[in-house]
Design an enzyme around this catalytic site. Structure first.
Site, PDB file in Angstrom:
ATOM      1  N   LEU A 185       6.855  11.565  -9.407  1.00  0.00           N
ATOM      2  CA  LEU A 185       5.416  12.239  -9.804  1.00  0.00           C
ATOM      3  C   LEU A 185       4.709  12.191  -7.823  1.00  0.00           C
ATOM      4  CD1 LEU A 185       4.388  11.229 -13.401  1.00  0.00           C
ATOM      5  CD2 LEU A 185       4.661  13.339 -12.873  1.00  0.00           C
ATOM      6  N   ALA A 320       7.160  -3.848  -4.323  1.00  0.00           N
ATOM      7  CA  ALA A 320       6.430  -4.857  -2.599  1.00  0.00           C
ATOM      8  C   ALA A 320       5.771  -5.624  -2.765  1.00  0.00           C
ATOM      9  CB  ALA A 320       6.139  -3.561  -1.483  1.00  0.00           C
ATOM     10  N   HIS A 443     -24.015  -1.325  -7.107  1.00  0.00           N
ATOM     11  CA  HIS A 443     -23.949   0.299  -7.559  1.00  0.00           C
ATOM     12  C   HIS A 443     -23.783   1.187  -6.850  1.00  0.00           C
ATOM     13  CE1 HIS A 443     -25.379   3.146 -10.152  1.00  0.00           C
ATOM     14  NE2 HIS A 443     -26.045   4.060  -9.352  1.00  0.00           N
TER      15      HIS A 443
END
Ligand code: FAD
Ligand code: NAI
Length: 464
Positions: A185, A320, A443
């Site tokens: 992928l 890893a 935010h």
């Protein structure tokens, strides 16, 4: 030390081995690391994590600029061209900088790099290019290599493994990826973004084995939306190369009518297997298990005193960061300290767009162990994801129904790989979903979606 050349000899300089060697040297042990490759850093730095991420980044930039996707932000592009040679140059720059960096760290920490292939002659002696080296402790960190598909010959021109798929000199017209796992992928995404048609052939009924079921389904939906063709429950029975193309014969995994696909690139990515060939493990008194791995105790010692093993060559996820953490732990254990790796909390990340990440149990595994509560929050309700117009995916928090302890977190979101670190840390500290729900997040950030998914476990999030 008496007649030993070293306190510690590490075999293999991948993320497991080089980290073990540096940590051992930092702890005052006389250390060497044997590596047969021309550069340090193993699979990860040379032909794995780093070059693939360099190409994923560059190909995403090209795709955004060339597809007109930037117009929605008021950025008009025209005449965008691909300079694949320069893109490869940038990949190699990243690789060379990082592998050279390990050589620098070896020098700085006084780790001797013994160049060549190491093979045991006894439990405390190896021979490296004809030279005997004796060490009180030997750490096997030889990593893994591509699993071959029986009957399919990788020629590195049309039929590729992950290494040659990183180095293609031209964009294929049609790439068939055998195996819908992480490599398929990620590298499929690279060539798709650069213009190839990509067909993924996966033996199982879903892509991305090992991940949460809902995540696997959503990921498949998003990849299909990007134009991937995904054929699940399908097996490849033959790959025949003719000139610059290949004919791939597929049939339903359960048996049935065969069909053929034409492609000019075929990527074989059906998994990796441990590297133990040529190590002469028997001379050390060691054997491998049915999967070809070296079994270890929780401190990474093997059944032979003084011989240790870490990374892809031992059981567990072939990642890893898992190898690195084991490298630190094994060095600490050799030095008489207590090195521990929590194998229940190794995050995994697929660096596609959006990224896909998880840590802890899948909902299926958690449910099999007991009653759970699940909270979900869609990225489309996260203000940052909305503002940058990349709002596919969700965050899912799975908690123990009785204790509220978080058992697993799964994320599909642009920066899921970075977000998952927060979940891993919270879980390492034994967080409940309430702990996460009541932690203040800046935010507007993607991480607010983790907080809201935790709020959903407790009752209701604010924004969905
Ligand atoms: P390796 O990195 O494989 O290193 C072992 C080293 O030992 C090699 O350099 C080898 O030459 C050497 N060696 C072997 N035998 C001998 C011997 N007898 N004598 C001397 N030297 C020897 N993982 C992630 O976490 N994130 C990613 O994004 C990621 N992307 C990847 C992308 C690709 C395309 C691939 C193939 C893998 C990727 N991985 C990723 C997996 C990651 O590369 C491995 O999990 C990691 O490299 C394992 O580290 P290791 O130290 O165990 O072994
Ligand atoms: P994988 O194990 O992730 O996926 C292999 C896929 O091939 C599976 O879905 C499997 O069902 C399928 N398969 C097996 N035999 C098949 C067959 N005959 N026909 C069709 N499909 C078949 O292995 P992959 O992608 O090769 O990667 C190897 C390892 O490298 C991974 O396990 C991962 O640990 C590591 N890696 C990690 C990355 C990351 O952390 N982002 C990136 C790339 C690799």
């Amino acid at each position: 030390m008496a007649d030993y050349d070293y306190d510690v000899l590490v075999i293999g300089a991948g993320p497991g081995g080089y980290v073990a060697a540096i940590r051992a040297a930092q702890l005052g042990l006389k250390t060497a690391c044997a590596e047969s490759r021309a550069t340090l850093g193993g699979t990860c730095l040379n032909v794995g994590c780093i070059p693939s991420k360099a190409l994923l980044h560059a190909s995403e930039l090209f795709h955004e600029a060339s597809s007109g996707a930037l117009a929605k932000f008021g950025v008009k592009t025209a005449g965008v061209e691909l300079d694949l040679a320069a893109m490869h140059g940038s990949r190699l720059d990243a690789v060379n900088g990082l592998t050279g960096g390990i050589e620098f760290l070896f020098k700085k920490n006084k780790v001797d790099w013994l160049k060549g292939h190491a093979a045991f002659t006894s439990a405390d002696t190896v021979v490296i290019d004809g030279k005997k080296v004796r060490a009180k402790n030997i750490v096997i960190a030889t990593g893994s290599s591509v699993t071959p598909l029986p009957g399919v010959t990788v020629d590195n021109e049309v039929v590729l493994d992950s290494t040659s798929a990183l180095e293609l000199a031209a964009v294929p017209k049609h790439m068939v990826v055998i195996g819908g796992g992480v490599i398929g992928l990620e590298l499929g995404s690279v060539w798709k973004r650069l213009g190839a048609k990509v067909t993924v052939v996966e033996f199982l009924d879903q892509i991305l084995p090992g991940m949460d079921g809902e995540v696997r389904k959503e990921a498949a939906k998003l990849f299909k939306k990007q134009g991937f063709e995904i054929k699940t429950s399908t097996k490849v029975t033959k790959v025949e190369r003719s000139g610059t193309s290949a004919t791939i014969t597929i049939e339903p995994a359960a048996g049935g009518a065969a069909e053929t696909i034409e492609a000019d690139a075929v990527l074989v990515s059906i998994g990796r297997r441990p590297n133990t060939d040529g190590l002469a493990l028997d001379k050390a008194g060691l054997a491998v298990n049915k999967r070809g791995q070296i079994e270890t105790n929780h401190d990474f010692s093997t059944s032979v005193r003084g011989v240790w093993a870490i990374g892809d060559v031992i059981p567990g996820p072939m990642l890893a960061h898992k190898a690195e953490d084991e490298g630190i732990a094994v060095a600490e254990n050799i030095a008489g300290l207590t090195g521990i790796v929590n194998h229940d909390l190794i995050p995994s990340v697929v660096y596609t767009f959006p990224e896909i990440a998880g840590v802890g149990l899948t909902e299926e595994d958690a449910t099999a162990k007991g009653e759970v509560k699940v909270g979900k929050f869609p990225m489309v309700a996260n203000s940052r994801a909305k503002a940058i117009k990349a709002a596919d995916g969700f965050v899912k928090v799975i908690a123990d129904a009785k204790t509220d302890r978080v058992l697993g977190v799964w994320i599909i979101a642009g920066p899921a790989g970075t977000m998952i670190g927060q979940a891993a840390q919270a879980m390492e500290f034994g967080a409940s979903s309430e702990d996460i729900a009541y932690t203040c997040n800046a935010h507007p950030t993607h991480n607010e979606a983790i907080k809201e998914a935790a709020m959903a476990v407790l009752g209701k999030p604010i924004h969905a």
